[in-house]
Design a protein around this motif. Structure first.
Motif, PDB file in Angstrom:
ATOM      1  N   THR A 294       0.819  -1.210   0.000  1.00 10.16           N
ATOM      2  CA  THR A 294       0.000   0.000   0.000  1.00 10.16           C
ATOM      3  C   THR A 294       0.855   1.262   0.000  1.00 10.16           C
ATOM      4  N   GLN A 297       1.871   2.263  -3.397  1.00  6.69           N
ATOM      5  CA  GLN A 297       0.839   2.675  -4.348  1.00  6.69           C
ATOM      6  C   GLN A 297       0.871   4.190  -4.527  1.00  6.69           C
ATOM      7  N   PRO A 298       0.596   4.657  -5.739  1.00  4.80           N
ATOM      8  CA  PRO A 298       0.559   6.105  -5.950  1.00  4.80           C
ATOM      9  C   PRO A 298      -0.674   6.711  -5.290  1.00  4.80           C
ATOM     10  N   TRP A 304      -7.094   0.135  -7.782  1.00  2.00           N
ATOM     11  CA  TRP A 304      -8.066  -0.262  -6.761  1.00  2.00           C
ATOM     12  C   TRP A 304      -8.574  -1.683  -6.941  1.00  2.00           C
TER      13      TRP A 304
ATOM     14  N   VAL B 135     -10.387   2.720   3.423  1.00  2.00           N
ATOM     15  CA  VAL B 135      -9.726   3.752   2.618  1.00  2.00           C
ATOM     16  C   VAL B 135     -10.377   3.790   1.234  1.00  2.00           C
ATOM     17  N   TRP B 136     -10.709   2.632   0.724  1.00  2.61           N
ATOM     18  CA  TRP B 136     -11.365   2.554  -0.576  1.00  2.61           C
ATOM     19  C   TRP B 136     -12.814   3.059  -0.507  1.00  2.61           C
ATOM     20  N   LEU B 137     -13.559   2.628   0.500  1.00  4.92           N
ATOM     21  CA  LEU B 137     -14.959   3.056   0.627  1.00  4.92           C
ATOM     22  C   LEU B 137     -15.076   4.570   0.801  1.00  4.92           C
ATOM     23  N   ASN B 139     -12.752   6.790  -0.289  1.00  6.80           N
ATOM     24  CA  ASN B 139     -11.936   7.509  -1.269  1.00  6.80           C
ATOM     25  C   ASN B 139     -12.711   8.685  -1.859  1.00  6.80           C
ATOM     26  N   ASN B 141     -12.621  10.298  -4.686  1.00  8.83           N
ATOM     27  CA  ASN B 141     -13.124  10.243  -6.066  1.00  8.83           C
ATOM     28  C   ASN B 141     -14.154   9.145  -6.274  1.00  8.83           C
ATOM     29  N   LEU B 142     -13.829   7.964  -5.815  1.00  2.00           N
ATOM     30  CA  LEU B 142     -14.595   6.786  -6.212  1.00  2.00           C
ATOM     31  C   LEU B 142     -15.302   6.073  -5.069  1.00  2.00           C
ATOM     32  N   ILE B 144     -17.696   4.685  -2.371  1.00  2.45           N
ATOM     33  CA  ILE B 144     -19.160   4.678  -2.366  1.00  2.45           C
ATOM     34  C   ILE B 144     -19.728   5.279  -1.082  1.00  2.45           C
ATOM     35  N   ASP B 147     -19.515   8.930  -1.329  1.00  7.88           N
ATOM     36  CA  ASP B 147     -20.613   9.407  -2.168  1.00  7.88           C
ATOM     37  C   ASP B 147     -21.911   9.510  -1.375  1.00  7.88           C
ATOM     38  N   LEU B 148     -22.162   8.491  -0.560  1.00 11.50           N
ATOM     39  CA  LEU B 148     -23.380   8.511   0.260  1.00 11.50           C
ATOM     40  C   LEU B 148     -23.374   9.709   1.204  1.00 11.50           C
ATOM     41  N   PHE B 248      -0.572   5.053  -0.145  1.00 11.85           N
ATOM     42  CA  PHE B 248      -0.968   5.941  -1.241  1.00 11.85           C
ATOM     43  C   PHE B 248      -0.284   7.300  -1.164  1.00 11.85           C
TER      44      PHE B 248
END
Lengths: 339, 309
Positions: A294, A297-298, A304, B135-137, B139, B141-142, B144, B147-148, B248
């Motif tokens: 991680t 990662q950039p 993703w 971290v992904w949920l 994020n 830009n993307l 979700i 967004d909610l 990241f």
């Protein structure tokens, strides 16, 4: 009226307030279950599409429309497992060499580490628990109390000293030059890399005992009926014999529960394996490999879908173990109270 | 006597419960583990805190109280204390309140082991995995969930900012721990006799009155132990911060100093700056502090007395 009463666990009297309470409670539980499952589902869903698709659906679709994946593909999972061709990788990521870590090696390291820790810790802790629960010797309770104080020690407090130990500095106030230890396999007094970057170094601190394991098993052994072993003792059986033929069979379910818990704890361990294997990618367990990966990662447009497939695969063994032993683990909470 | 060593003792002098001669083989492996990985390292950890130990040279001189003096004067240390305290407060309050609600709801509705298993699941997933998933949920830009949240007028960049990082990490760990904590409390609820609620209901007590006068007082010993465990665990947050803020292109403990909790600072001093003495001094302070917290909590919550007696 009477059915409503019987339906209530606490046997509380029926009233609009109680009914309202039940409705709210069901809603709360349903929300909780959705909130628990959803992140796992979303990780899976992300792993099942390409990075390009993630961007497209994000711009074109509302949150609700995004729930199901467009054009699901297994390429990301195959990518993580090293089973995808170069063309597939290019197509999925838009890059020729997508950075990755060796998932299968990390998986193998995790399995070795967790297996050794679970088996060693449970077995040696059971031996100690037998002595504390069943034998009488001077200083027994003091020694047991000393073990228990180990539960109070935060792992970071012993992190650096344990690292020095792994580097081969065996005595407290002393550092270099232990030529007298040259006979130990892998020991090199000059290079100080004794167990650093090696799986035994990751395993060692958890292999022989944890205070919790000794405590957990002692509590259980104390409750086992003594009459059987007393008969065996009078017949001249040794304590090892009794441990093996009387205690172990009775305590098997509890030892399996503890073993599963220990296995999962070892699987999840991050700080200690990070310190031991940071510079040794081929020796990293999954948690460390994933964490280090991680950091590489950039910040903008990381991979993703690849990352989420790897993340899900890293949790998969735990989820499988959980599906097999889940009920047992949940029931153990009633038994031990606190872990 | 010596001749009978290692022979199985026979006859009248049989000592059924062994003494040290029977006990030592059982204790030896665990004692070696305890000695080498708990006892010696503890002594050594205290010793290191009085030296300027350097990992590369693997050497250091006795410097007396210097590391402790520097700790007290170090603004980054006090920042770490503040950030950790903020995290612990948020995490414990949300986690405990939610856990009590879940436990009471389960007590009312279902003893289903499937429900209990699902609720426990997040607790068994590696921190690293949980951190990455969130971290992904979240994020900007993307993600979700981000967004909610934007539906409620929360900017999707919010979660990456310095003000939100600690609340976000507290939220992630609440998600991971609340179910397990609820199960511990649920186990405690099972020990409260149902007849008390029946009697109270007959006397016309309201839900709230029963909660305040029956559930809370009788649950106190369990709640006290749960709090001690979760508070101590909470002070030791590391994996989630390290992975969520360090990946990241970020720096662990960032942005800025906003999430540099005490564990991350100790780790950074030791392995980022090679100041093992200073690092050890803070670890000693943490140990002493946690012992104090445990003692204090058990004292004020009177954990060992039950009102049920």
């Amino acid at each position: 009226m009477s059915t409503a009463l019987a339906g209530m666990a606490g046997g509380r009297a029926d009233s609009t307030g109680a009914r309202f309470g039940r409705g709210t409670a069901w809603l709360l539980l349903a929300l909780l279950i959705v909130a628990t499952i959803f992140p796992f589902y979303w990780t899976l869903r992300t792993g099942l599409v390409t990075n390009a698709s993630l961007f497209e659906s994000n711009t074109d679709k509302s949150v609700i429309e995004r729930i199901l994946p467009d054009d699901p593909t297994t390429v990301n999972f195959r990518r993580v497992l090293g089973q995808a061709t170069d063309e597939e990788i290019l197509e999925a990521t838009g890059r020729t060499n997508s950075a990755s870590f060796d998932y299968l090696t990390a998986m193998k390291n995790s399995v070795i580490i967790a297996t050794f820790i679970a088996v060693g810790q449970v077995f040696f802790s059971a031996l100690a628990a037998y002595a504390f629960a069943r034998l009488r010797f001077p200083g027994r309770d003091k020694l047991f109390f000393l073990y228990l104080t180990g539960m109070m020690i935060p792992p970071i407090f012993v992190l650096i000293p344990n690292l020095l130990l792994i580097l081969g500095d065996f005595w407290v106030f002393d550092a270099n030059g232990h030529e007298w230890l040259d006979w130990v396999p892998g020991y090199d007094a000059s290079s100080r890399t004794f167990l650093l970057g090696r799986l035994p170094g990751v395993i060692a601190p958890f292999f022989f005992m944890t205070p919790f394991a000794v405590f957990f098993l002692r509590q259980f052994f104390l409750g086992i009926n003594r009459s059987l072993e007393e008969a065996a003792l009078i017949d001249g059986a040794s304590h090892f014999r009794i441990f093996r033929s009387v205690i172990l069979p009775i305590a098997r379910p509890q030892m399996i529960t503890l073993g599963v818990l220990t296995y999962i704890t070892a699987w999840n361990e991050f700080l200690w394996p990070l310190v031991v294997t940071q510079q040794f990618p081929e020796k990293q367990p999954l948690t460390v490999a994933l964490g280090v990966f991680t950091t590489q990662q950039p910040g903008t447009q990381p991979d993703w879908s690849g990352l989420m497939s790897g993340t899900l695969l890293a949790a998969l063994p735990v989820i499988v173990i959980f599906m097999i032993f889940g009920k047992r683990l949940v029931d153990s909470i009633q038994f031990s109270g606190i872990k | 006597m010596a001749a009978t060593t290692s022979e199985r003792p026979k006859g009248a002098k049989l000592n059924l419960y062994g003494g040290w001669r029977a006990a030592w083989p059982f204790l030896l492996p665990s004692f070696l583990g305890f000695l080498f990985f708990f006892l010696i390292p503890s002594v050594r950890g205290i010793y290191l805190s009085f030296t300027d130990w350097n990992l590369i040279a693997n050497d250091g001189d006795w410097v007396g109280m210097e590391n402790y003096d520097r700790m007290v004067d170090d603004p980054l240390f006090w920042n770490a204390v503040k950030v950790t305290a903020y995290y612990v407060t948020l995490n414990i309050v949300t986690q405990t309140i939610l856990a009590i609600m879940i436990a009471v709801a389960m007590d009312r509705l279902t003893k289903s082991s499937v429900v209990r298993s699902v609720i426990m699941l997040p607790y068994l997933i590696p921190n690293v995995v949980v951190a990455l998933i969130f971290v992904w949920l979240l994020n900007s830009n993307l993600g979700i969930i981000a967004d909610l949240f934007s539906f409620f007028g929360i900017d999707s960049n919010y979660f990456a900012g310095p003000d939100a990082v600690i609340p976000t990490i507290a939220g992630i760990n609440t998600w991971r721990h609340m179910g397990y904590t609820a199960l511990l409390i649920f186990a405690g609820l099972q020990t409260i006799p149902k007849s008390l609620y029946e009697a109270a209901a007959l006397d016309g007590a309201s839900e709230l009155q029963m909660m305040r006068n029956i559930t809370v007082p009788l649950l106190r010993p369990v709640l006290a132990l749960v709090l001690v465990i979760t508070v101590i665990g909470s002070f030791q947050v590391f994996d989630t911060v390290q992975v969520a803020t360090g990946g990241f292109g970020g720096r662990p403990g960032g942005p800025g100093d906003s999430s540099r909790v005490i564990y991350v600072y100790i780790y950074e001093l030791a392995f980022g700056r090679n100041e093992l003495g200073r690092s050890s001094a803070i670890a000693v302070a943490l140990l002493v502090f946690l012992m104090f917290v445990t003692f204090f909590q058990l004292k004020i919550l009177r954990a060992n007395e039950s009102d049920l007696a």
